[in-house]
Design a protein around this motif. Structure first.
Motif, short mmCIF file in Angstrom:
data_model
loop_
_atom_site.label_atom_id
_atom_site.label_comp_id
_atom_site.label_asym_id
_atom_site.label_seq_id
_atom_site.Cartn_x
_atom_site.Cartn_y
_atom_site.Cartn_z
N LEU A 36 -29.51 -9.90 -45.66
CA LEU A 36 -29.64 -10.26 -47.07
C LEU A 36 -28.66 -11.37 -47.45
O LEU A 36 -28.97 -12.21 -48.31
CB LEU A 36 -29.42 -9.03 -47.95
N SER A 37 -27.50 -11.38 -46.84
CA SER A 37 -26.56 -12.47 -47.13
C SER A 37 -27.17 -13.81 -46.73
O SER A 37 -26.99 -14.83 -47.41
CB SER A 37 -25.22 -12.25 -46.41
N GLY A 38 -27.93 -13.82 -45.61
CA GLY A 38 -28.63 -15.04 -45.22
C GLY A 38 -29.78 -15.38 -46.15
O GLY A 38 -30.00 -16.54 -46.51
N LEU A 39 -30.53 -14.36 -46.56
CA LEU A 39 -31.64 -14.57 -47.49
C LEU A 39 -31.16 -15.19 -48.80
O LEU A 39 -31.78 -16.11 -49.35
CB LEU A 39 -32.33 -13.23 -47.76
N LEU A 40 -30.04 -14.70 -49.32
CA LEU A 40 -29.52 -15.16 -50.60
C LEU A 40 -28.91 -16.55 -50.54
O LEU A 40 -28.80 -17.22 -51.57
CB LEU A 40 -28.48 -14.16 -51.12
N THR A 41 -28.51 -16.97 -49.36
CA THR A 41 -27.84 -18.27 -49.25
C THR A 41 -28.70 -19.33 -48.57
O THR A 41 -28.55 -20.52 -48.84
CB THR A 41 -26.52 -18.13 -48.47
N GLU A 42 -29.60 -18.92 -47.66
CA GLU A 42 -30.36 -19.88 -46.87
C GLU A 42 -31.86 -19.81 -47.10
O GLU A 42 -32.60 -20.67 -46.61
CB GLU A 42 -30.07 -19.65 -45.38
N GLY A 43 -32.34 -18.79 -47.80
CA GLY A 43 -33.76 -18.67 -48.05
C GLY A 43 -34.45 -17.70 -47.11
O GLY A 43 -33.82 -17.04 -46.28
N GLU A 44 -35.77 -17.61 -47.23
CA GLU A 44 -36.53 -16.56 -46.57
C GLU A 44 -36.88 -16.85 -45.12
O GLU A 44 -37.26 -15.94 -44.38
CB GLU A 44 -37.82 -16.32 -47.37
N ALA A 45 -36.76 -18.07 -44.67
CA ALA A 45 -37.12 -18.41 -43.29
C ALA A 45 -36.25 -17.63 -42.31
O ALA A 45 -35.02 -17.61 -42.42
CB ALA A 45 -36.97 -19.91 -43.05
N GLY A 46 -36.88 -16.95 -41.35
CA GLY A 46 -36.14 -16.21 -40.34
C GLY A 46 -35.69 -14.84 -40.76
O GLY A 46 -35.03 -14.14 -39.98
N PHE A 47 -36.02 -14.42 -41.97
CA PHE A 47 -35.63 -13.09 -42.42
C PHE A 47 -36.42 -12.06 -41.61
O PHE A 47 -37.62 -12.20 -41.41
CB PHE A 47 -35.93 -12.94 -43.92
N ASP A 48 -35.76 -11.00 -41.13
CA ASP A 48 -36.36 -10.09 -40.17
C ASP A 48 -37.09 -8.89 -40.76
O ASP A 48 -37.43 -7.95 -40.02
CB ASP A 48 -35.27 -9.57 -39.21
N MET A 49 -37.35 -8.91 -42.05
CA MET A 49 -38.14 -7.86 -42.69
C MET A 49 -39.15 -8.51 -43.61
O MET A 49 -38.92 -9.62 -44.11
CB MET A 49 -37.25 -6.90 -43.48
N PRO A 50 -40.29 -7.85 -43.87
CA PRO A 50 -41.26 -8.44 -44.79
C PRO A 50 -40.74 -8.48 -46.21
O PRO A 50 -40.05 -7.56 -46.66
CB PRO A 50 -42.47 -7.51 -44.66
N ILE A 51 -41.04 -9.56 -46.93
CA ILE A 51 -40.74 -9.66 -48.35
C ILE A 51 -42.06 -9.48 -49.08
O ILE A 51 -42.97 -10.29 -48.96
CB ILE A 51 -40.09 -11.02 -48.68
N THR A 52 -42.17 -8.39 -49.79
CA THR A 52 -43.46 -7.94 -50.33
C THR A 52 -43.45 -7.91 -51.86
O THR A 52 -42.38 -7.82 -52.48
CB THR A 52 -43.78 -6.54 -49.80
N PRO A 53 -44.63 -7.94 -52.48
CA PRO A 53 -44.70 -7.77 -53.93
C PRO A 53 -44.30 -6.33 -54.31
O PRO A 53 -44.58 -5.39 -53.57
CB PRO A 53 -46.17 -8.02 -54.26
N MET A 54 -43.65 -6.19 -55.44
CA MET A 54 -43.32 -4.86 -55.94
C MET A 54 -44.59 -4.15 -56.40
O MET A 54 -45.40 -4.73 -57.14
CB MET A 54 -42.33 -4.97 -57.11
N GLN A 55 -44.79 -2.92 -55.95
CA GLN A 55 -45.98 -2.15 -56.29
C GLN A 55 -45.59 -0.78 -56.84
O GLN A 55 -45.11 0.07 -56.08
CB GLN A 55 -46.87 -1.95 -55.05
N PRO A 56 -45.75 -0.54 -58.15
CA PRO A 56 -45.46 0.80 -58.68
C PRO A 56 -46.34 1.85 -58.02
O PRO A 56 -47.51 1.60 -57.67
CB PRO A 56 -45.79 0.66 -60.17
N ILE A 57 -45.80 3.03 -57.82
CA ILE A 57 -46.51 4.15 -57.20
C ILE A 57 -47.35 4.85 -58.26
O ILE A 57 -46.85 5.17 -59.35
CB ILE A 57 -45.52 5.13 -56.56
N ALA A 58 -48.60 5.11 -57.95
CA ALA A 58 -49.49 5.78 -58.91
C ALA A 58 -48.95 7.17 -59.26
O ALA A 58 -48.44 7.88 -58.39
CB ALA A 58 -50.90 5.89 -58.32
N PHE A 59 -49.08 7.55 -60.53
CA PHE A 59 -48.67 8.87 -61.02
C PHE A 59 -47.18 9.15 -60.74
O PHE A 59 -46.78 10.27 -60.47
CB PHE A 59 -49.53 9.98 -60.42
N HIS A 60 -46.36 8.09 -60.80
CA HIS A 60 -44.95 8.22 -60.46
C HIS A 60 -44.24 9.24 -61.35
O HIS A 60 -43.30 9.90 -60.90
CB HIS A 60 -44.27 6.86 -60.58
N ARG A 61 -44.70 9.39 -62.59
CA ARG A 61 -44.01 10.30 -63.51
C ARG A 61 -44.02 11.74 -63.02
O ARG A 61 -43.22 12.57 -63.45
CB ARG A 61 -44.65 10.22 -64.90
#
Length: 428
Positions: free
Chosen positions: A382-407
């Protein structure tokens, strides 16, 4: 101005034995940083440490104190890998999946390297992680998994018969898969050590400082706190199982699942030697796993899922004592000194989640029970992601998805735990 009283650290074995907390006074007045981190668990602390190593001006704020949440209350196991098997990960993510497998299995070595490099006093012991199977079906799955590991050159091996009994001190298991890269530590001492190391490199850490509001500013982001304001060009949300409503929808994208732990009083030397003699960490196969280890003070530390609320007495997790006595009948009558719990972050797909929520704003969470190793290693990434960008980041960067019926998560989790325990007992 708003007032805030930090919540005191819950009673636990770690609260009683950890190294002293470094001073992290609340933020007062206005401050600025290149990068701000909200959340003082392993993700936030490791990221702050690695940013400070890079010479980046980083400020971390935490509502209570560093290590207050699951980072300072977990079972203390440093386990390799992700929830999914390497072949499942590679099938889903392709070339990125191969990097994910390598990254997650290197995580324990990275933790113990950090401990050595910064001389962290946290009772760290790289004695291995043993995955213990109950029943024929689980044993077959471990045999298949060992073949997958062999194909990738992982240093794992199967234990069965006398070798398994000698390692665990019990005949309860059918087969075990030993990974020498795993181990254990005192997680609260580790969190406090990371905080101290980060501050020694120039990071600023403020406890007792919740983020009350987060909004875009003229040159990045502005974070309102009870007694001040923090401005930063980029922000990382690292609140994991204690995520609140600071960013709309984020809390609904994870399940804050409680895990419960019991710890014995120090055992007599002869008795302690008969419990987990190989002195590594063990976790059982099954949908609702039990995990345990013997710490440096000869205490048995054993945990699993429990009531989905803060513990007020040991009674709801009496089953952990019963299970320990099933494994090792010689424990009957010993003193059990502590019981506690805390909230981990589980994700619907059981992968860690990293989201780019807005320009310059990221969130990382959801280690699904493997947070000591993965969150620590993620801090470097994450220190690399925050300073150098997403290239080479070793985990997927995904859209946030709320869980159905989370309440209804508490009702759903407890119902699912009950169902899974029945299936585990039936061997299905």
């Amino acid at each position: 101005m708003a007032t805030h009283t930090p919540r005191s650290l819950p009673r636990s074995l770690y609260a009683a034995t950890a190294i002293p907390a470094p001073p992290t006074p609340p933020l007062e007045g206005e401050a600025s940083a290149d990068i701000a981190i909200i959340g003082g668990g392993f993700t936030g602390l490791s990221t702050a440490l690695h940013l400070a190593e890079r010479g980046i001006a980083v400020t971390l704020i935490e509502a209570n104190e560093p290590g207050w949440g699951a980072s300072g209350r977990n079972g203390g196991q440093v386990n390799p890998g992700l929830k999914h098997t390497p072949d499942e990960i590679e099938t889903k993510y392709g070339e990125l999946g191969k990097r994910m497998v390598g990254f997650s299995h290197a995580a324990p070595d990275y933790v113990f390297d950090l401990v050595r490099r910064f001389q962290l006093r946290c009772a760290a012991h790289q004695g291995g992680t043993l995955r213990a199977a109950i029943g024929r079906k689980a044993a077959e799955e471990l045999r298949r998994l060992q073949k997958v590991y062999e194909e990738r050159g992982h240093p794992t091996r199967l234990l069965e018969g006398a070798a398994l009994r000698d390692a665990t001190g019990t005949d309860f298991y059918t087969i075990g898969l030993l990974d020498p890269r795993g181990g254990d530590l005192n997680p609260l001492s580790y969190a406090r050590g990371l905080a101290g190391a980060a501050m020694a490199l120039g990071a600023r850490i403020h406890g007792g400082t919740p983020a009350l509001a987060l909004r875009p500013g003229t040159d990045g982001w502005e974070i309102a706190t009870p007694n001040g304001k923090l401005r930063a060009g980029r922000v990382l949300l690292a609140t994991n199982g204690y995520t609140d409503s600071l960013w709309h929808g984020l809390a609904q994208s994870l399940v804050p699942l409680y895990s419960s732990v019991r710890a014995s009083a120090p055992l007599p030397e002869k008795l302690a030697a008969s419990i987990v003699p190989f002195r590594g960490s063990v976790y059982e196969t099954g949908r609702v796993t039990v995990y345990y280890r013997v710490d440096d003070g000869n205490r048995l530390v054993i945990g699993s899922r429990g009531p989905q609320r803060d513990l007020t007495s040991p009674a709801p997790i009496a089953y952990l004592v019963a299970h320990a006595e099933l494994l090792w009948p010689q424990l009957k009558g010993i003193e059990w000194a502590q019981a506690w719990n805390g909230q981990l972050a589980y994700t619907e797909d059981h992968y860690p989640h990293v989201h780019a929520l807005a320009p310059g704003l990221y969130a990382a969470y959801g280690y699904n029970g493997r947070g000591v190793a993965m969150a620590s290693h993620m801090g470097k990434a994450l220190s690399g992601l925050l300073t150098e960008g997403e290239a080479g980041f070793d985990m997927p960067i995904t859209p946030m998805q709320p869980i159905a019926f989370h309440r209804f998560w508490k009702l759903g989790v407890w119902s699912e735990i009950t169902r899974m325990r029945v299936l585990d007992k039936l061997g299905l």
